[in-house]
Scaffold this motif. Structure first.
Motif, PDB file in Angstrom:
ATOM      1  N   GLU A  37       0.938  -1.219   0.102  1.00 57.69           N
ATOM      2  CA  GLU A  37       0.136   0.072  -0.031  1.00 57.69           C
ATOM      3  C   GLU A  37       0.790   1.404  -0.074  1.00 57.69           C
ATOM      4  O   GLU A  37       0.908   2.144  -0.864  1.00 57.69           O
ATOM      5  CB  GLU A  37      -1.061   0.092   1.063  1.00 57.69           C
ATOM      6  CG  GLU A  37      -1.994   1.118   1.152  1.00 57.69           C
ATOM      7  CD  GLU A  37      -3.023   1.200   2.489  1.00 57.69           C
ATOM      8  OE1 GLU A  37      -4.116   1.684   1.974  1.00 57.69           O
ATOM      9  OE2 GLU A  37      -2.635   0.376   3.490  1.00 57.69           O
ATOM     10  N   SER A  41       1.007   3.900  -3.011  1.00 60.67           N
ATOM     11  CA  SER A  41       0.466   5.301  -2.594  1.00 60.67           C
ATOM     12  C   SER A  41       1.710   6.558  -3.006  1.00 60.67           C
ATOM     13  O   SER A  41       1.177   7.633  -3.188  1.00 60.67           O
ATOM     14  CB  SER A  41       0.353   5.507  -1.100  1.00 60.67           C
ATOM     15  OG  SER A  41      -0.721   4.701  -0.697  1.00 60.67           O
ATOM     16  N   SER A 166      -5.370   1.047  -6.847  1.00 60.70           N
ATOM     17  CA  SER A 166      -5.980   1.129  -5.568  1.00 60.70           C
ATOM     18  C   SER A 166      -7.336   1.829  -5.577  1.00 60.70           C
ATOM     19  O   SER A 166      -7.689   2.346  -6.404  1.00 60.70           O
ATOM     20  CB  SER A 166      -4.887   2.065  -4.687  1.00 60.70           C
ATOM     21  OG  SER A 166      -4.816   3.450  -5.234  1.00 60.70           O
ATOM     22  N   SER A 185     -10.889  -0.845   1.632  1.00 58.04           N
ATOM     23  CA  SER A 185     -10.022  -0.538   0.512  1.00 58.04           C
ATOM     24  C   SER A 185      -9.364  -1.568  -0.031  1.00 58.04           C
ATOM     25  O   SER A 185      -9.565  -2.927   0.271  1.00 58.04           O
ATOM     26  CB  SER A 185      -8.687   0.322   1.244  1.00 58.04           C
ATOM     27  OG  SER A 185      -7.983  -0.534   2.009  1.00 58.04           O
ATOM     28  N   PHE A 187      -5.607  -2.767  -2.737  1.00 59.29           N
ATOM     29  CA  PHE A 187      -4.558  -2.343  -3.433  1.00 59.29           C
ATOM     30  C   PHE A 187      -3.798  -3.438  -3.781  1.00 59.29           C
ATOM     31  O   PHE A 187      -3.759  -4.573  -3.393  1.00 59.29           O
ATOM     32  CB  PHE A 187      -3.201  -1.452  -2.506  1.00 59.29           C
ATOM     33  CG  PHE A 187      -3.509  -1.980  -1.114  1.00 59.29           C
ATOM     34  CD1 PHE A 187      -2.598  -2.895  -0.633  1.00 59.29           C
ATOM     35  CD2 PHE A 187      -4.597  -1.513  -0.250  1.00 59.29           C
ATOM     36  CE1 PHE A 187      -2.584  -3.397   0.744  1.00 59.29           C
ATOM     37  CE2 PHE A 187      -4.537  -1.947   1.104  1.00 59.29           C
ATOM     38  CZ  PHE A 187      -3.722  -2.952   1.497  1.00 59.29           C
TER      39      PHE A 187
END
Length: 191
Positions: A37, A41, A166, A185, A187
């Motif tokens: 993640e 990001s 993501s 979430s 990812f």
């Protein structure tokens, strides 16, 4: 960058990593997810207009879900394994996949969530909307209790060559305590 994402992604599927962390130690599943993640990001969101118009890409990674499986319907955070395929040349069902092996460290849920009927939005503005969506349905079980999920994902591609995806998970879940809402979430990195 692609080799870092590939290494973390491969570790996620294998269940361990011999080189993903500092010093070559084995990473826990949770640590693998955090590392993937963080890596995704740190990459730019892919401009939707620049997405390919042919071929398909498979992504592997993780999905989180805060489900009401605790006492009195209290939320518990689960981490599952995600497999997602994006067919860039399809006219429909462009995003599909599944998430399974959800666990919170102590409990593992049975069943899986299926992702279907996903759409790509090549003309969207990335500061205002997500680049793709998909329907998420399935039943997860904890002991004798079933949790029926009816949800959606909304996501974006990461990197110059769509090395990752993501986004968010949100929807309804029907369990022993009745209907509730939940979120999470996801990812994942390209294979």
């Amino acid at each position: 960058m692609r080799s870092i994402i590939g290494m973390i992604c491969g570790a996620a599927l294998a269940g361990c990593s011999s080189g993903g962390g500092s010093g070559g130690e084995t990473l826990s599943r949770s640590e693998q997810a955090q590392e993937l993640e963080a890596t995704l990001s740190a990459t730019n969101v892919t401009e939707p207009a620049n997405l390919p118009t042919s071929g398909a890409t498979t992504y592997a990674g993780f999905m989180t879900a805060g489900l009401p499986t605790g006492a009195g319907g209290a939320r518990t955070e689960y981490l599952g394994d995600l497999s997602l395929t994006v067919d860039f040349e399809a006219n429909r069902n462009q995003v599909r996949g599944r998430a399974k092996n959800f666990a919170d460290g102590n409990n593992r849920l049975s069943g899986q969530l299926n992702i279907r009927n996903g759409d790509l939005f090549r003309n969207t503005v990335i500061d205002e909307n997500y680049t793709f969506t998909g329907n998420v349905k399935g039943t997860l079980g904890k002991g004798s209790d079933d949790y029926v999920v009816d949800a959606e994902i909304a996501g974006e591609f990461r990197g110059r060559n769509q090395e990752g995806v993501s986004g968010l998970l949100f929807g309804d879940v029907e369990g022993p305590a009745g209907q509730d809402i939940f979120d999470g979430s996801f990812f994942a990195a390209s294979d």
